[in-house]
Motif scaffolding. Structure first.
Motif, PDB file in Angstrom:
ATOM      1  N   LEU A 101       0.845  -1.186   0.000  1.00  0.00           N
ATOM      2  CA  LEU A 101       0.000   0.000   0.000  1.00  0.00           C
ATOM      3  C   LEU A 101       0.888   1.246   0.000  1.00  0.00           C
ATOM      4  O   LEU A 101       2.025   1.203   0.452  1.00  0.00           O
ATOM      5  CB  LEU A 101      -0.899  -0.015   1.245  1.00  0.00           C
ATOM      6  N   PRO A 102       0.384   2.372  -0.539  1.00  0.00           N
ATOM      7  CA  PRO A 102      -0.973   2.595  -1.060  1.00  0.00           C
ATOM      8  C   PRO A 102      -1.146   2.068  -2.483  1.00  0.00           C
ATOM      9  O   PRO A 102      -0.160   1.867  -3.191  1.00  0.00           O
ATOM     10  CB  PRO A 102      -1.101   4.118  -1.019  1.00  0.00           C
ATOM     11  N   VAL A 112      -9.560  -5.482  -2.528  1.00  0.00           N
ATOM     12  CA  VAL A 112      -8.301  -6.194  -2.751  1.00  0.00           C
ATOM     13  C   VAL A 112      -7.891  -6.956  -1.492  1.00  0.00           C
ATOM     14  O   VAL A 112      -7.530  -8.142  -1.555  1.00  0.00           O
ATOM     15  CB  VAL A 112      -7.204  -5.199  -3.175  1.00  0.00           C
ATOM     16  N   LEU A 113      -7.943  -6.300  -0.352  1.00  0.00           N
ATOM     17  CA  LEU A 113      -7.531  -6.960   0.893  1.00  0.00           C
ATOM     18  C   LEU A 113      -8.457  -8.116   1.254  1.00  0.00           C
ATOM     19  O   LEU A 113      -8.016  -9.132   1.805  1.00  0.00           O
ATOM     20  CB  LEU A 113      -7.472  -5.940   2.026  1.00  0.00           C
ATOM     21  N   PRO A 118      -7.357 -15.486   3.917  1.00  0.00           N
ATOM     22  CA  PRO A 118      -6.985 -15.088   5.284  1.00  0.00           C
ATOM     23  C   PRO A 118      -5.808 -15.869   5.851  1.00  0.00           C
ATOM     24  O   PRO A 118      -5.035 -15.316   6.639  1.00  0.00           O
ATOM     25  CB  PRO A 118      -8.265 -15.350   6.082  1.00  0.00           C
ATOM     26  N   ALA A 119      -5.651 -17.119   5.442  1.00  0.00           N
ATOM     27  CA  ALA A 119      -4.538 -17.928   5.944  1.00  0.00           C
ATOM     28  C   ALA A 119      -3.196 -17.475   5.373  1.00  0.00           C
ATOM     29  O   ALA A 119      -2.141 -17.821   5.911  1.00  0.00           O
ATOM     30  CB  ALA A 119      -4.759 -19.402   5.602  1.00  0.00           C
ATOM     31  N   LYS A 120      -3.238 -16.698   4.271  1.00  0.00           N
ATOM     32  CA  LYS A 120      -2.007 -16.195   3.651  1.00  0.00           C
ATOM     33  C   LYS A 120      -1.851 -14.691   3.818  1.00  0.00           C
ATOM     34  O   LYS A 120      -0.898 -14.102   3.306  1.00  0.00           O
ATOM     35  CB  LYS A 120      -1.997 -16.545   2.156  1.00  0.00           C
ATOM     36  N   ASP A 121      -2.753 -14.080   4.557  1.00  0.00           N
ATOM     37  CA  ASP A 121      -2.775 -12.624   4.744  1.00  0.00           C
ATOM     38  C   ASP A 121      -1.783 -12.227   5.829  1.00  0.00           C
ATOM     39  O   ASP A 121      -2.144 -11.998   6.977  1.00  0.00           O
ATOM     40  CB  ASP A 121      -4.203 -12.182   5.109  1.00  0.00           C
ATOM     41  N   VAL A 122      -0.504 -12.131   5.458  1.00  0.00           N
ATOM     42  CA  VAL A 122       0.534 -11.918   6.464  1.00  0.00           C
ATOM     43  C   VAL A 122       0.592 -10.480   6.961  1.00  0.00           C
ATOM     44  O   VAL A 122       1.307 -10.196   7.935  1.00  0.00           O
ATOM     45  CB  VAL A 122       1.910 -12.359   5.922  1.00  0.00           C
ATOM     46  N   HIS A 126      -7.089  -8.696   6.497  1.00  0.00           N
ATOM     47  CA  HIS A 126      -8.349  -9.289   6.058  1.00  0.00           C
ATOM     48  C   HIS A 126      -9.377  -9.224   7.191  1.00  0.00           C
ATOM     49  O   HIS A 126      -9.022  -9.384   8.366  1.00  0.00           O
ATOM     50  CB  HIS A 126      -8.127 -10.740   5.643  1.00  0.00           C
ATOM     51  N   PRO A 127     -10.666  -8.984   6.856  1.00  0.00           N
ATOM     52  CA  PRO A 127     -11.685  -8.910   7.917  1.00  0.00           C
ATOM     53  C   PRO A 127     -11.718 -10.126   8.834  1.00  0.00           C
ATOM     54  O   PRO A 127     -12.011  -9.988  10.033  1.00  0.00           O
ATOM     55  CB  PRO A 127     -12.998  -8.772   7.126  1.00  0.00           C
TER      56      PRO A 127
END
Length: 312
Positions: A101-102, A112-113, A118-122, A126-127
């Protein structure tokens, strides 16, 4: 004689964390053959973002991880970016995904996020991961903590040990730092107040803080005279201001450092405080993600073997 705050060395702590991560990476590789891989996506050609992505790749390699970067033109469509994220979500060799970002204004950052697994959202944006952070349970499978708040909490734990019962004031309410660090401080059993640049009576609120975390993005917002004597100050602000020598610019924090260190017991410098911890914690999250995905695979394999054993 005027007391001077201890300087909290984020570079040294980040180096220690990277050594620990390297051990974890080697163990995972030796036990499973899996090497954690981080995939970074950069949209556009902003020099600062490009440098940041390159540093992430270099530090990943230094701890034994694999990394790859994907660069899209600033005019790339949102559909193109989402399609790339889908491919990385489906790639079993990729354990961590981050979108730098940005993003260009024509791309919906929230969409996009949300697209990242979620398991790869380091990054922990992610919500699902935001919800897990608010769940007040460190044992929730798949819980990923945003990198900068994680680094702040490590520095505070090193400095103070238990935070229980302390008054903590967070100045800044962004989804990236302010809100998640407030959740973590609350879970550490602090009494937490969240403020921002529009808060009335901000000096009085800051003066109540045993722990002050400033992530307002406002250069030298916090004056030293506001600081409670003996407080621990974590300055997350990274603000570029004109050089006092008339040429170029320099980086300063949200806190008037020289003033504050005469009253605080410990304080992070800018640069060299929280900043180095952010990338190190990104690597920590990538290792956790790789371990989590490996555990899920083992669980599925065990379940399959259990089913087959019924017919043996």
């Amino acid at each position: 004689m005027t007391a001077t705050a201890r300087i909290i060395d984020g570079k040294q702590r980040a180096a220690q964390l990277r050594r620990e991560i390297a051990i974890g990476v080697a163990r995972l590789r030796d036990e499973t053959g899996i090497v954690p891989k981080l995939a970074a996506i950069l949209v556009g050609d902003a020099p600062a973002s490009a440098i940041y992505v390159r540093r992430k790749g270099e530090q990943a390699a230094a701890v034994g991880m694999e990394s790859e970067s994907h660069r899209l033109h600033a005019s790339a469509s949102q559909a193109d970016l989402l399609a790339l994220i889908d491919r990385l979500n489906d790639d079993a060799t990729v354990h961590g995904i981050l979108v730098q970002l940005p993003l260009p204004p024509h791309i919906d950052k929230a969409a996009v996020l949300r697209r990242i697994d979620p398991a790869k959202d380091v990054d922990g944006f992610h919500p699902v991961n935001v919800g897990l952070l608010a769940s007040d349970s460190e044992t929730v499978d798949g819980r990923i903590i945003p990198c900068t708040p994680m680094g702040c909490m490590m520095l505070l734990a090193d400095e103070l040990g238990s935070l229980e019962g302390m008054n903590a004031v967070v100045v800044g309410c962004s989804n990236i730092v302010g809100r998640p660090i407030a959740q973590l401080l609350l879970q550490a059993r602090c009494t937490v107040s969240i403020a921002h640049i529009h808060t009335r009576n901000l000096p009085e609120l800051v003066a109540s803080a045993d722990i002050l975390v400033s992530a307002a993005g406002a250069p030298r917002l916090i004056r030293g005279s506001w600081i409670k004597p003996g407080a621990v100050v974590i300055d997350v602000g990274i603000n570029r201001v004109p050089s006092e020598y008339g040429e170029g610019s320099r980086i300063v924090g949200d806190v008037c450092f020289e003033e504050a260190k005469a009253r605080a017991s410990a304080i992070t410098p800018v640069p060299g405080g929280v900043g180095p911890m952010t990338i190190a914690c990104l690597l920590e999250n990538t290792l956790r993600a790789a371990n989590g995905i490996t555990t899920q695979r083992r669980s599925k394999s065990d379940a399959a073997r259990d089913q087959l054993s019924q017919f043996a």
